[in-house]
Every structure is written in C-alpha cells, then in structure tokens.
Scaffold this active site. Sequence first.
Site: not given
Ligand code: TYM
Length: 341
Positions: A112, A197, A200
């Site tokens: 990023k 990947k 969003k």
């Molecule tokens: P985020 O918002 O990017 O994504 C939320 C969840 O969706 C999963 N995910 C995917 N899984 C499979 N294929 C994909 N293409 C894909 N895109 C997203 C992510 O792995 C995630 O589980 N840092 C985290 C948010 C966060 C968090 C936390 C998660 C903040 N604090 C504490 C767990 C525990 C994030 O950016 O997820």
Amino acid sequence: MTRVFSGIQPTGHLTLGNYLGAMRRWAEVDQHRAESLFCVVDLHALTMDHDPARVRRLSRQTATLLLAAGLDPDVCTVFLQSHVDEHTRLSYLLECVATDGEMRRMIQYKEKAAKERGRGGSVRLSLLTYPVLMAADILAYGTDEVPVGEDQAQHVELTRDLAVRFNQRYGQAFVVPRATLPQVAARVMNLQDPTRKMGKSDDSGAGVVYLLDEPDVVRKKVLRAVTDSGRDVVHDRAERPGLANLLDILAACTGGNPESLADVYDSYGSLKKDTAEAVVEVLRPVQARHRELCADPSYVEGVLRDGAEKARALARPTVDTAYRAIGLLPPVAEPSLSAAR
Ligand code: TYM
C-alpha cells in the site's frame, strides 16, 4: 468457551472475497460455536487518503451487510471499532512492545505504501502502525481464534508475537490467539488479474464481484473472467491461476472440492456459466436481507449501540490489566463525599 474476534474495514464495497474468505464462516459456523465479536474497523479506514462522508456511509453499509450475511445479534456481538475506546488505549501500549522493523516488514504496508508513493502521495504514519491497532483489536478481547482470509495471516502472526512478548516482559495479560483460514477460497483472486487478490479497493471493478452487484452484473463479470490459454480443465494454482480461481469460487459456493470439480468439466464455458449461477445463488439471500435491513436503519443502529456496550464491558478489564502490568498507576479514586467532609 472459545472467544472469536474478527474485523472488516469500511474502505470500499464488500466483495465476494470478503464473503467467502471470512463473513460466511462467521455467520454459518463461528457465531454458533464460540463467543464471537465482529467489528467494523472504521479507524483502520483512516489510514489511507479518505473522504469522511464516504467512511460514514460505508461503515453503515458494512454493518448492514454483516447482519444481512447472517450475523445474529442475539448470539454474537456486532459493533463499530471507534465506539469502543479500549482499542486505541491498548494500541499505544502495544506500540511500546512492537518495533519499527517489524512494522516495515508487513506485506500489506509495503504494497500500500508503494502504491501511494507511486501516485505521488504521502504515506500516513497510521498505515505503518495499523497492524498494531489490529493486534489491539484482537488482544483486547482475550481472543482465541481469528477467522480471516489468507491475506491477514501475517498480521495475526504479528499479534501472536506481540502478545507473547508482552506476557514475557510484563506478566500474563493476553491470550495468544491463532488465525483460522477457510479450507477453500482463503484467497479469492481478481477475475481480470488472477495473480492479484480480489480487493474492495481495487482500481477497476471489472474483476471484482461486489456483494451488492445485480445478478446480471455478476454473470457478466464471471463470464468475462480471464482464463489461461490451455483447453483442459485442471486445478493448478501456479500454472493456471484464472481457472483455479473459478474452481475455488465454485467449490466454495457449492460446498464442493476444487480438484474434483475440475474433473467434472471439459470446457471453460460451462465452468464459467455454472460458477456465475452459483455466485448469484449465494448472494441472493444476502441481497434480499440487505434490502429489508436498509428499510429499518434504526434497527441496525440499535444493534451497534448494544454491541458497543457489550464489547466495552469485555475489553475494559483486559486493557486495564495491561495498563497496570506495563507500569502505569491506576487513577486515584475520588475521595468520597463523607471522607472530604
Ligand atoms: P479486510 O477488510 O481487507 O477484509 C475482511 C476479511 O475478508 C478477508 N478477505 C478475503 N478473503 C479471501 N479472499 C479475498 N480476496 C479476500 N479479501 C478480503 C480478509 O482476509 C479479512 O478476513 N486488517 C483487516 C481488518 C481487521 C481485522 C482486525 C481482522 C482489523 N482488525 C482484527 C481480524 C481481526 C482487513 O483489512 O480486512
């Protein structure tokens, strides 16, 4: 009872990757077998250039979609990160056990930050420290398991390291959590570029299926997915990533196995058609429930209010313990009125 915590950022419209990699398991499995908390991590949405009105809108939409995906506030806790101060309180303490080298090694930070610099922008300090806030999200709740997609595994590893280090230096304050990944679709790839990947915040939506895409839009995106030059249908992630991605998506949507599904198809066309229909069917109930919930915003607000209250009560004692352990004095209680007299 096992404690589960996971989070999702309101940085864009939620995707099929979010759903298959994380949300669906939260709704179908985790909330029923563990004491579970699911958090819209709105503070994390401020780490990149952002529009305040959009963050507000997406925070509401993300919370609504979590409920539409089946999270049941009677059995789990759904809330917004910024409503519970314990996350930022703890994050600072963890910054005092993390190192800057550790932060700079995080893959998502490197990607990023490079993208932002490439655009001529500057990198916010919060982007570098973001994994520490994520660790605080998890550790504040005595979490045992963190159900996430594969891209978050490195952050959960860091969380474990910080928990162990803190406990060793200052005494037992945290449970050491572990990531749990789905068996299929732990990394759903972009349909137009299956080496990336599905995210969003991807620049073009053509390779991204959004949870709120109309059925015909979903069909078009899946049918136009980039596949590879071979003709036979095999599951080979390294050599045939486009095909493997479609097989993974189909398997995740139908409960099948990607390798065995490869044997069923002899053309890309029929695989794409079935995958498109399977995705449409998986999204149909989520979209229907989302429409109902949008008609009743006060219900969603009530869920978030109650959720924050429950979350605060759970996090407070753990974070207070960490404050004492690291060397901070508790505030002196107000002298009671009778003592003052
Ligand atoms: P985020 O918002 O990017 O994504 C939320 C969840 O969706 C999963 N995910 C995917 N899984 C499979 N294929 C994909 N293409 C894909 N895109 C997203 C992510 O792995 C995630 O589980 N840092 C985290 C948010 C966060 C968090 C936390 C998660 C903040 N604090 C504490 C767990 C525990 C994030 O950016 O997820």
